[in-house]
Design an enzyme around this catalytic site. Structure first.
Site, PDB file in Angstrom:
ATOM      1  N   THR B  15       5.324  -1.528  -4.583  1.00  0.00           N
ATOM      2  CA  THR B  15       5.632  -0.201  -4.036  1.00  0.00           C
ATOM      3  C   THR B  15       6.067  -0.329  -2.580  1.00  0.00           C
ATOM      4  OG1 THR B  15       3.332   0.121  -3.313  1.00  0.00           O
ATOM      5  CG2 THR B  15       3.915   0.937  -5.499  1.00  0.00           C
ATOM      6  N   ASP B  16       6.721   0.725  -2.070  1.00  0.00           N
ATOM      7  CA  ASP B  16       7.028   0.790  -0.645  1.00  0.00           C
ATOM      8  C   ASP B  16       6.469   2.101  -0.094  1.00  0.00           C
ATOM      9  OD1 ASP B  16       8.801   2.933  -1.150  1.00  0.00           O
ATOM     10  OD2 ASP B  16      10.507   1.601  -1.354  1.00  0.00           O
ATOM     11  N   GLN B  17       6.765   2.388   1.160  1.00  0.00           N
ATOM     12  CA  GLN B  17       6.124   3.555   1.766  1.00  0.00           C
ATOM     13  C   GLN B  17       6.639   4.892   1.246  1.00  0.00           C
ATOM     14  OE1 GLN B  17       6.861   2.899   6.009  1.00  0.00           O
ATOM     15  NE2 GLN B  17       8.427   4.464   5.965  1.00  0.00           N
ATOM     16  N   MET B  18       7.674   4.869   0.391  1.00  0.00           N
ATOM     17  CA  MET B  18       8.067   6.090  -0.315  1.00  0.00           C
ATOM     18  C   MET B  18       7.054   6.393  -1.437  1.00  0.00           C
ATOM     19  SD  MET B  18      12.240   6.026  -0.809  1.00  0.00           S
ATOM     20  CE  MET B  18      12.295   7.482  -1.902  1.00  0.00           C
TER      21      MET B  18
END
Lengths: 142, 142, 142, 142
Positions: B15-18
């Site tokens: 995952t990323d910060q979105m």
């Protein structure tokens, strides 16, 4: 020799859903800073691995996460060789957030020297004495 | 031959910060599904790359992101060879979220065949006719 | 406005067992160069995503691999906005190996604008006209 | 409760130019195995992080690399909670190559519990006593 710390900007793809840099990426940053260190001392890792088929293998990694890093922040990474024997080396890392100076990470990696052609560990002191001496002169006992 | 789709659970580190899986990871998933496909057809990629020093290089990747995937969700990946010539192959991918069935990704990768020992592209049909025939029999013109 | 290309050194951890940079990492480099581009034009992506909760989502990626990159080589990445509409943008990338100048990669990413607070796509022209105008002035129709 | 180890096949994109899995990827595998462990004990990490906005932050990682893993090999990962206090937990990992049984990795991760909404560390025993009790019952003092 005056060694400069390594600067690394945290990338978007390095964040996770907590909104901070995922902890595994610091292992990459340790490697980048170690590679930069070898370039600065005049024996690039490319030369080591490509010309001499000698890799710095890993035996241990020990790290402390001391602060979170966010996308867009830059970390300053200080690298030092802190232990050395003919067949083994410890490299230490200290990372601070560049703007505030706040420490965010401390770690060390322990390496052995791996001869890829003969597929076996070797003594750096014997196979690449030039590099061994460079490390020896820089070694700062922790 | 009855081929099964490949199931892949989205990991936290992907995952990323979105708050969703970062787009670059789908390229990894395409590879995992392609490797699984080769295992299912009876010619594992390990055999290709290790025994024959033959790699599937990449020339093109074209993908459409059609829905976001979140940590913990499982995607079902359908793989097909959709074009084949002696020296080139197109593999297509369709990913759906397993629970809802909603499509989240479509893509294709175009490959050439790379002989690592002689460091040059080769015709699969000539160097590994057994694998070429397997792909040929499975090829579903898009 | 005089925009500078983005320089990126290939890291050891980005290589794979073929001995070259793994193809998925170019997607990361596209992102790094895009983020650097936004910083150069005076509207850092951090500001976009953190202050305005606006993300550049992805709808398409299309890339051509035209040459291999090895550990320690530096690539020069040229970025341009090549299409723009109120709710969508295409960014194009051209990468060359710095020393030889040989082209190694061409690609484009197509983006939509995603409002994370309201969890929906939005028109950049409406929600961040300042950034839209910057992109508009730089847009080089492909 | 009978807990099963976690099986993970080494992927091509996880190798580096030494021809083995790059050392940073084991940190990902530790996470995958930890997430699988929480699912097996009946409190998936998704529930923790998404329903309760509670993340397992990292304070330390200590690992020993004891053998190389190659593309296509499967590792068996044994996970155990080996220390627990109200606000901190140690998880230990032992990885073996599935076919030969040879040990390839040992490690531990030390965690704190992070409340994302209030942006501060919290005591798991107080905020999620149900999960704390699960860990407590499973804790195997090292």
């Amino acid at each position: 020799m005056e060694l400069k710390p390594y600067y690394r900007k945290a990338q978007f793809y390095e964040t996770d859903q907590m909104g901070v840099v995922h902890h595994a990426n610091y292992i990459h940053w340790m490697e980048e800073a170690r590679v930069d260190y070898m370039q600065q001392i005049g024996f690039p890792y490319e030369r080591c691995t490509m010309e001499h088929s000698l890799d710095l293998g890993l035996t241990d990694i020990n790290v402390l996460y001391r602060g979170m890093v966010r996308f867009g922040q830059t970390v300053v990474i200080h690298v030092a060789v802190t232990a050395l024997s003919p067949a083994r080396m410890t490299v230490s890392y200290r990372m601070c957030e560049a703007e505030s100076g706040a420490i965010c990470f401390e770690g060390e990696s322990v390496h052995f020297f791996y001869d890829r052609v003969h597929d076996k560990p070797v003594a750096l002191k014997r196979v690449l004495p030039e590099l061994y001496t460079l490390f020896e002169n820089l070694c700062q006992k922790g």
